[in-house]
Write an enzyme that holds these catalytic residues in place. Structure first.
Site, short mmCIF file in Angstrom:
data_model
loop_
_atom_site.label_atom_id
_atom_site.label_comp_id
_atom_site.label_asym_id
_atom_site.label_seq_id
_atom_site.Cartn_x
_atom_site.Cartn_y
_atom_site.Cartn_z
N GLU A 122 11.29 31.20 1.39
CA GLU A 122 11.49 32.46 2.13
C GLU A 122 11.63 33.64 1.18
OE1 GLU A 122 14.18 32.14 5.48
OE2 GLU A 122 14.52 34.31 5.45
N LYS A 144 22.47 30.01 9.81
CA LYS A 144 21.16 29.74 9.20
C LYS A 144 21.01 30.56 7.92
CE LYS A 144 16.55 30.37 8.55
NZ LYS A 144 15.92 31.30 7.61
N ASP A 185 20.57 16.00 -1.11
CA ASP A 185 19.99 15.71 0.21
C ASP A 185 20.33 16.85 1.17
OD1 ASP A 185 19.47 14.74 2.74
OD2 ASP A 185 20.23 12.73 2.33
N HIS A 196 13.30 42.75 4.13
CA HIS A 196 12.54 41.54 4.44
C HIS A 196 11.05 41.79 4.30
CE1 HIS A 196 14.38 37.94 6.01
NE2 HIS A 196 13.27 37.65 6.65
C1 MEV Z 1 16.90 34.99 7.88
O1 MEV Z 1 16.37 33.88 7.22
C2 MEV Z 1 18.40 34.91 7.93
C3 MEV Z 1 19.09 35.98 8.76
O2 MEV Z 1 18.55 35.99 10.08
C4 MEV Z 1 20.56 35.64 8.78
C5 MEV Z 1 21.40 36.48 9.73
O3 MEV Z 1 20.86 37.00 10.72
O4 MEV Z 1 22.61 36.58 9.46
C6 MEV Z 1 18.85 37.34 8.19
#
Ligand code: MEV
Length: 434
Positions: A85, A272, A288, A385
């Site tokens: 990513e 995430k 792992d 991003h």
């Molecule tokens: C993207 O990989 C992760 C985010 O969505 C985490 C978040 O929203 O806190 C930017």
């Protein structure tokens, strides 16, 4: 309609590729070319990869990067990360730099207890089973001595075996619930071998009790007592880097976390983002990541609803941001001494113990969450991003090095989107950006 293939694992690599190309892809030559392009030119490295799993045809690369300037418990680290990513490493580096001048990260391991269980069914008298277990407990430990001896010499081993009555959940269901200390090893093989020995010995010794039906013996990836706590804190006035008053910044950070604590839709995405950092280091160090993912998400739901793993508070003009996560990691065994990149990653981290690696991995997770929330509550996530994604888009559109150079410059001051990049590339090609 395809026919099943017989004895595929016995085919040579070339035969496997031939078969695959003939049966499942449109262009056999192109398939062979792509697979061959990712073979390692060093035959010994390729052989190593071939033998990690069955039916290896080629390698699947992920970028391997470094996020420098992580100050953890007073020591500076450059953290290796393997991830696809675009923005993750940049975000980690930015968060590391931010906290470098504000005291860095504090990390401490709370406990390192691993868990494994023998699941079995018994329909006889409960009291007799418990009385028998009391008698047999030492025998179980002794029976596993050949497996545990070396681990014990180093200070680890089996910590406890308890008989758990699970008959409320399932008729006749019991467990031998066992805990372990596996030191610098993740310990899956050690734990599973011990459990299988316990199961055999238990069943053999229990012949007078009546039928004990062992269903399975396996470690648990839920390790709520193998946890590490990581924290950053600074005076409110030091939160002064963004285009926002420090008090507002801190308040919005706390709000963002309160939202993730109150809504599972947000909590999953929030966590995430934490896993973006955790998984990248877990992968780079040959651990792992599926085990870590499963254990961390279960921990996030330990109080009954899925919630934020991170916490934040403002008290006496001090902003504190912290996280406690379970991480069952190893720095010996598994891929750690086999995979050259893993060995290098561990060397870059100064060959940490498993406890030190737990701290580093958790810091990467906390840093990632800080970076994500910082963007979300200030500029929004897309600005950074899409900037990071720009190169991917340009590559996908077939831009030349020269065109990329021009467009990276152009997008320093323009908004990146699929349409705007396409248009700008066309303009460059038509000579409009010269
Ligand atoms: C993207 O990989 C992760 C985010 O969505 C985490 C978040 O929203 O806190 C930017």
């Amino acid at each position: 309609m395809q026919k099943p293939v017989e004895g595929f694992s016995k085919f040579s690599k070339e035969e496997k590729i031939e078969w695959l190309a003939d049966h499942y892809t449109d262009n056999a030559d192109e398939t062979k070319k792509i697979l061959a392009r990712y073979w390692n030119t060093d035959m010994s490295v390729q052989k190593l990869h071939d033998e990690f799993i069955e039916n290896t045809l080629s390698n699947y690369y992920l970028p391997f990067a470094i996020a420098p300037n992580f100050l953890i418990n007073g020591q500076l680290y450059a953290i290796p990360m393997a991830i696809e990513e675009s923005s993750v490493v940049a975000a980690a580096s930015k968060a590391a730099k931010f906290w470098l001048s504000r005291g860095g990260f504090k990390a401490n391991v709370i406990d390192t207890e691993k868990v494994g269980q023998v699941h079995f069914f018994y329909h006889g008298e409960k009291n007799r089973l418990f009385a028998f277990f009391e008698e047999i407990e030492d025998t179980l430990m002794i029976a596993a001595k050949t497996i545990t001896r070396n681990m014990e010499k180093r200070g680890g081993g089996v910590k406890s075996i308890t008989l758990r009555d699970k008959t409320d959940a399932l008729d006749g269901y019991y467990q031998l619930h066992c805990t372990f200390e596996t030191l610098d090893a993740m310990g899956a093989n050690f734990i599973n071998s011990c459990l299988e020995q316990f199961a055999t010995t238990f069943k053999e010794a229990a012949h007078d009790l009546g039928e004990i039906e062992i269903t399975m013996s396996i470690l648990s990836n839920y390790v709520p007592k193998c946890t590490v706590r990581v924290e950053v804190s600074c005076p409110l006035s030091a939160l002064n880097e963004d285009d926002m008053p420090p008090e507002t910044f801190a308040k919005k950070m706390v709000q963002a976390i309160q939202i993730a604590k109150s809504d599972p839709y947000r909590a999953v995405t929030h966590n995430k983002g934490i896993m973006n950092g955790i998984d990248a280091v877990v992968l780079a160090t040959g651990n792992d990541f599926r085990a870590v993912e499963a254990g961390v998400h279960a921990y996030a739901a330990k109080d009954g609803t899925y919630s934020s793993l991170t916490h934040a508070e403002i008290e006496n003009e001090l902003f504190t941001f912290w996280m406690e996560v379970p991480l069952a990691l190893g720095t010996v065994g598994g891929l750690t001494s086999l995979h050259p990149m893993v060995k290098l990653a561990l060397e870059i981290l100064q060959n940490p113990s498993a406890r030190e690696l737990m701290q580093i991995v958790a810091v990467a997770g906390l840093a990632q969450n800080f970076a994500a929330l910082r963007s979300l509550i200030t500029t929004g996530i897309q600005k950074g991003h899409m900037k990071m994604h720009l190169l991917n888009m340009l590559n996908q559109m077939g831009a030349t090095e020269k065109e990329k150079e021009k467009l990276i410059d152009y997008f320093k001051t323009n908004i990146v989107s699929n349409a705007s990049v396409k248009e700008a590339l066309e303009n460059v090609r038509n000579g409009h950006h010269d």
